[in-house]
Design an enzyme around this catalytic site. Structure first.
Site, mmCIF file in Angstrom:
data_model
loop_
_atom_site.group_PDB
_atom_site.id
_atom_site.type_symbol
_atom_site.label_atom_id
_atom_site.label_comp_id
_atom_site.label_asym_id
_atom_site.label_seq_id
_atom_site.Cartn_x
_atom_site.Cartn_y
_atom_site.Cartn_z
ATOM 1 N N LEU A 58 51.659 8.096 137.629
ATOM 2 C CA LEU A 58 50.749 8.084 138.764
ATOM 3 C C LEU A 58 49.300 8.300 138.333
ATOM 4 O O LEU A 58 48.370 7.715 138.905
ATOM 5 C CB LEU A 58 51.171 9.156 139.778
ATOM 6 C CG LEU A 58 50.471 9.114 141.142
ATOM 7 C CD1 LEU A 58 50.718 7.777 141.824
ATOM 8 C CD2 LEU A 58 50.963 10.251 142.016
ATOM 9 N N CYS A 59 49.096 9.120 137.307
ATOM 10 C CA CYS A 59 47.729 9.383 136.857
ATOM 11 C C CYS A 59 47.098 8.111 136.294
ATOM 12 O O CYS A 59 45.894 7.863 136.475
ATOM 13 C CB CYS A 59 47.717 10.495 135.802
ATOM 14 S SG CYS A 59 48.761 10.170 134.369
ATOM 15 N N THR A 60 47.913 7.296 135.630
ATOM 16 C CA THR A 60 47.392 6.027 135.095
ATOM 17 C C THR A 60 47.042 5.076 136.224
ATOM 18 O O THR A 60 45.989 4.431 136.214
ATOM 19 C CB THR A 60 48.437 5.374 134.170
ATOM 20 O OG1 THR A 60 48.721 6.261 133.089
ATOM 21 C CG2 THR A 60 47.921 4.053 133.625
ATOM 22 N N HIS A 69 43.797 6.568 138.033
ATOM 23 C CA HIS A 69 42.527 6.851 137.357
ATOM 24 C C HIS A 69 42.202 5.926 136.187
ATOM 25 O O HIS A 69 41.031 5.618 135.961
ATOM 26 C CB HIS A 69 42.520 8.300 136.858
ATOM 27 C CG HIS A 69 42.778 9.308 137.941
ATOM 28 N ND1 HIS A 69 41.905 9.505 138.995
ATOM 29 C CD2 HIS A 69 43.821 10.168 138.136
ATOM 30 C CE1 HIS A 69 42.396 10.442 139.789
ATOM 31 N NE2 HIS A 69 43.560 10.851 139.290
#
Length: 439
Positions: A207-209, A212
């Site tokens: 999810l962070c990839t 962001h």
């Protein structure tokens, strides 16, 4: 009007009207075997895509004349390179209807009946009308659903299975240059739920990839699907994404391209967008042909008993050379669906309802998508949580934060779980201990 010509069925008569060293022990050579295939046997094909087109062709040429096909998709340009029953003029039309019309026009005497619908649109009486079900699906959820439906049709008398209620399922699957074919005898052999571990895990991006540092076009599409869609609700509050709705895909495509441009990422197009949303696997025409031939052969063997059917799983791989391997998948004694035994859920009184939901979704044994839970209190059904109905979800959302003790649940109490992976509610029995039991 039916068209016959001399010698049309000679190839089948050689198999069905005489015995041989490889025949099934119960096989009795007779002209009635061919009559059953042609005039009585009713086949249901689920899916009219790459594998489904091959199945319809093979079954029609094999002599089956009463075939029904269910498919909820319409034809896209990208389908034309391998789904050979479709032409450019058919783009936008229902796959089931076009495929049926093609076979009916091409194979004299064969009648294919189309159903432009979801498998969930039909009830038990519909499925009970078929002798054999053949699946050419690209969805594990759909496989699990039809597996559950056929098992729900089984009838028992004094604990013994009534064989007349058993409808065999032949299932085929392909992914690139790999494929498999299997025969499932509901209540007798391993079912889909018994072998959930056979299916490839769903690819998920961090999810962070996605949020962001996107680097791939798939990251942009997933950002829109996971984060932007529920935030903007473009087609109404609580409206889920329909991967077969062009308007939904076009909206996701537009937003994904905007995000891709922001990060200088190329490659976002309609086909990729729909592929990511629907989790579409790559398809190769030759693999579809091989797996379809294997499945159609198994249907013929089941319908006529001319040979022992596959027992019960065949893998195919032509990535480098041609490799096949057959083995017997084992039926689980405690299978969630076909064992007919309530499963035990072990928690503590201080665990929350959300813990049960998460367990049902994340456990390899269950892999549910959006489970809803009800129970029975004083003879009345009580809904603890239901995600699929927006109004009920809002009313029961607070229950997720409550402990099982606060909800009044006790050891031995039964809870009933509904999910998109099954046509019927599944029964679980709670085993609750105090928080000290796990210390």
């Amino acid at each position: 009007m039916e068209v016959e010509w001399p010698g049309r069925w000679n190839h089948l008569k050689k198999i069905l009207e005489r015995n041989g060293p490889f025949a099934h022990p119960d096989f009795e050579p007779s002209s009635e075997n061919l009559s059953f295939v042609k005039d009585v046997c009713k086949i249901l094909v689920i899916g009219a895509g790459g594998l489904g087109c091959e199945l319809l062709k093979d079954l029609a040429y094999m002599g089956f004349r009463d075939i029904h096909v269910i498919d909820m998709d319409t034809i896209d340009v990208s389908n034309l390179n391998r789904q050979f029953l479709f032409r450019a003029k058919d783009v936008g039309k229902a796959k089931a209807e076009v495929a049926s019309a093609f076979i009916n026009a091409r194979v004299p005497g064969c009648k294919v009946t189309p159903h432009f619908a979801k498998i969930q649109d039909f009830d038990e009486s519909f499925y009970r009308g078929f002798h054999i079900v053949v699946c050419g699906l690209d969805s594990i959820i759909a496989r699990r659903w039809i597996n559950g439906m056929l098992i729900s049709l089984l009838q028992y008398e004094n604990g013994e299975l009534d064989q007349s209620s058993l409808i065999p399922m032949v299932d085929g699957g392909t992914e690139g240059f790999k494929g498999n074919a299997r025969v499932i005898l509901p209540g007798v052999s391993a079912c889909v739920e018994c072998t959930l571990g056979f299916y490839p895990p769903q690819v998920n991006f961090p999810l962070c990839t996605i949020a962001h540092t996107p680097r791939l076009p798939e990251h942009c599409i997933e950002f829109v699907r996971i984060l932007l869609w529920p935030k903007e609700e473009p087609f109404g509050a609580g409206k889920p994404i329909d991967g077969d709705d062009p308007q939904h895909i076009k909206w996701i495509l537009q937003k994904s391209q905007e995000r891709a441009n922001e990060y200088n990422i190329s490659g976002v197009n309609y086909r990729l967008t729909q592929g990511v949303v629907k989790r579409i696997m790559p398809a190769v025409a030759s693999t579809n042909a091989v797996i379809s031939a294997a499945c159609a052969t198994e249907v013929f063997k089941l319908a006529t008993s001319c040979y022992v059917p596959l027992n019960n799983y065949m893998n195919f791989n032509d990535t480098s050379g041609v490799y096949t391997y057959t083995f017997q998948a084992e039926k689980l004694d405690d299978c969630l669906v076909c064992s007919l035994k309530p499963q035990t859920l072990t928690f503590t009184e201080t665990d929350k309802l959300q813990d049960i939901i998460s367990h049902l979704q994340e456990s390899p044994s269950y892999q549910m998508k959006s489970p809803g839970i009800t129970t029975c209190v004083d003879g009345k059904n009580k809904t603890l949580y239901m995600q699929t109905v927006k109004s009920i979800e809002v009313k029961t959302r607070d229950n997720l934060k409550k402990t099982l003790k606060e909800l009044g649940l006790t050891t031995g109490q039964e809870v009933y779980v509904a999910d998109v992976t099954t046509p019927v509610s599944l029964t679980f029995r709670l085993q609750l201990g105090s928080s000290m039991d796990n210390s």
